[in-house]
Design an enzyme around this catalytic site. Structure first.
Site, PDB file in Angstrom:
ATOM      1  N   LYS A  72      51.574  13.722  48.785  1.00  0.00           N
ATOM      2  CA  LYS A  72      52.770  13.308  49.527  1.00  0.00           C
ATOM      3  C   LYS A  72      53.970  13.124  48.600  1.00  0.00           C
ATOM      4  O   LYS A  72      55.127  13.249  49.029  1.00  0.00           O
ATOM      5  CB  LYS A  72      52.494  12.019  50.302  1.00  0.00           C
TER       6      LYS A  72
ATOM      7  N   LYS B 133      43.709  48.486  42.272  1.00  0.00           N
ATOM      8  CA  LYS B 133      43.608  47.456  43.309  1.00  0.00           C
ATOM      9  C   LYS B 133      44.429  47.849  44.519  1.00  0.00           C
ATOM     10  O   LYS B 133      45.390  48.614  44.422  1.00  0.00           O
ATOM     11  CB  LYS B 133      44.083  46.101  42.779  1.00  0.00           C
ATOM     12  N   ASP B 134      44.019  47.308  45.663  1.00  0.00           N
ATOM     13  CA  ASP B 134      44.868  47.397  46.847  1.00  0.00           C
ATOM     14  C   ASP B 134      46.169  46.659  46.576  1.00  0.00           C
ATOM     15  O   ASP B 134      46.205  45.698  45.795  1.00  0.00           O
ATOM     16  CB  ASP B 134      44.186  46.729  48.048  1.00  0.00           C
TER      17      ASP B 134
ATOM     18  N   HIS C 157      45.746  37.226  43.073  1.00  0.00           N
ATOM     19  CA  HIS C 157      47.151  37.639  43.178  1.00  0.00           C
ATOM     20  C   HIS C 157      48.049  36.412  43.321  1.00  0.00           C
ATOM     21  O   HIS C 157      47.667  35.433  43.960  1.00  0.00           O
ATOM     22  CB  HIS C 157      47.344  38.574  44.372  1.00  0.00           C
TER      23      HIS C 157
ATOM     24  N   GLY D   6      52.280  49.462  39.028  1.00  0.00           N
ATOM     25  CA  GLY D   6      52.340  50.082  40.346  1.00  0.00           C
ATOM     26  C   GLY D   6      53.166  51.341  40.266  1.00  0.00           C
ATOM     27  O   GLY D   6      52.658  52.439  40.053  1.00  0.00           O
TER      28      GLY D   6
END
Length: 386
Positions: free
Chosen positions: A85, A157-158, A248, A338
């Site tokens: 909190k 990897k995807d 990820h 990528g």
């Protein structure tokens, strides 16, 4: 045993007062005369401020010690205790968490196991991401995998955005790609890891992960921060899931990007991931396409490797910056690209070859000046992206 947490406060905040509020409020919850008859009982659960230091910019870092008996040896109860909190109380950021070695879940496979499964011990690993992220069929994934795997890729990897979608259902992607992995193994003797994205509701995720492994998945990808650390812990602790889990960092910015609020990236992507069972953790590289603090990057790297977890600097990794990556990481790193592979001017296979040409030039001590490069994949990549 105890847990140590560092909180950083801006100059306008009374660090001493706030640290004491955390030490009491996040443990016993109160410490007044009304509860004096329970003092001995409550004392063992009470947090304690053990130090406050001022930094050059006027910020103060308060160190609070928490009893380990207050938590359940997991990440969820830990985060609830140390920030819970109080995370809504205003300025104040968790910048360091120091846990006992035995706390949490250890990587089941980790650096050593991933290297053993690939049979690669003396160089960085090269990893790619399926691109485009969405719109490819299951067979499209297999065709791309064949091209990059035969070029020498270690891991693919995807994309984290690729869920279990009708355009390419997860099991169809795996079935198509598994045939390619077997083809590569038979023709080259090499193993290639394919980290399949595990998605779904909490009550389905573990079952889906088990089924994927049973059907031949040799690695998994998990969006840990959107699905929860408890899911990672469950997968990492499951004997039936005996494959590396790639974590990820999606959503990390929502938790960490505030300068005076939230938690440091090194806490979330380093300490928490390393104690929740990840085998490899992706995160932005400071010299990539996302803004990232190089000091935080260095902390993440060291925290992960201390627990046998592979660091995977990502986002904008391309062949031309491999010397810089290896200068910071040495050989125990996964180079994750990528577009740096998939958008190579001569195609994805050339993207993979460009990374291996870069590694060979570093090993030989050769220049990366385009004028000194022979015609080929690396020169094309450097002329394209620098």
């Amino acid at each position: 045993m105890t847990i140590i947490v560092d909180y950083r406060f801006p100059p306008a905040i009374n660090a001493e007062k706030q640290a004491k509020t955390i030490a009491i409020g996040q443990t016993a919850g109160t410490w007044s005369e009304r509860h004096s008859h329970r003092q001995e009982q409550l004392q063992q659960h009470l947090g304690e401020v053990v130090g406050i230091r001022e930094e050059a910019d006027g910020y103060k870092v308060a160190r609070v010690r928490f009893p380990q008996i207050n938590v359940e040896n997991d990440i969820a109860s830990l985060l609830t205790m140390i920030f819970g909190k109080y995370s809504m109380a205003g300025a104040g950021k968790v910048v360091g968490v120091y846990l006992p070695e035995t706390y949490g879940t250890k990587a089941k496979v980790g650096i050593t196991g991933i290297r053993q499964r690939l049979g690669v011990y003396d160089r960085p690993l090269v990893m790619a991401i399926f691109k485009p992220a969405l719109g490819l069929s299951a067979q499209d994934h297999a065709d791309i995998l064949r091209e990059v795997a035969f070029a020498g890729l270690d891991v693919i990897k995807d994309d984290e955005i690729m869920a279990d979608l009708p355009v390419a259902p997860t099991h169809e992607r795996l079935d198509c790609c598994r045939l390619v992995l077997e083809e590569v193994r038979q023709q080259t003797g090499r193993n290639v890891l394919y980290a399949v994205n595990v998605t779904g509701k909490a009550d389905e995720l573990q079952r889906k992960a088990r089924l994927l492994v049973k059907h031949g998945a040799n690695a998994l990808l998990l969006n840990v921060l959107t699905y929860g650390f408890s899911v990672l812990e469950a997968l990492a602790s499951d004997p039936a899931i005996d494959v590396p889990i790639f974590a990820h960092p999606a959503f990390a910015g929502a938790m960490c990007a505030g300068s005076d609020t939230g938690l440091a990236y090194s806490v979330v992507l380093g300490t928490m991931m390393a104690h929740a069972g990840a085998d490899a953790v992706l995160y932005p590289a400071a010299y990539g396409s996302l803004p990232f603090d190089p000091q935080e990057e260095g902390k993440i790297r060291d925290i992960l490797r201390d627990r046998n977890v592979f660091p995977v600097p990502s986002a904008g990794i391309r062949p031309g910056i491999v010397p810089q990556v290896l200068g910071d990481y040495g050989r125990n790193v996964i180079l994750n690209a990528g577009t740096g592979i998939m958008d190579h001017p001569s195609g994805p296979a050339s993207g993979v070859r460009a990374f291996f040409e870069a590694l060979a030039r570093i090993e030989a001590g050769d220049s990366f000046d385009p004028a000194n490069l022979p015609e080929g994949a690396l020169k094309q990549a450097i002329l394209e992206w620098g």
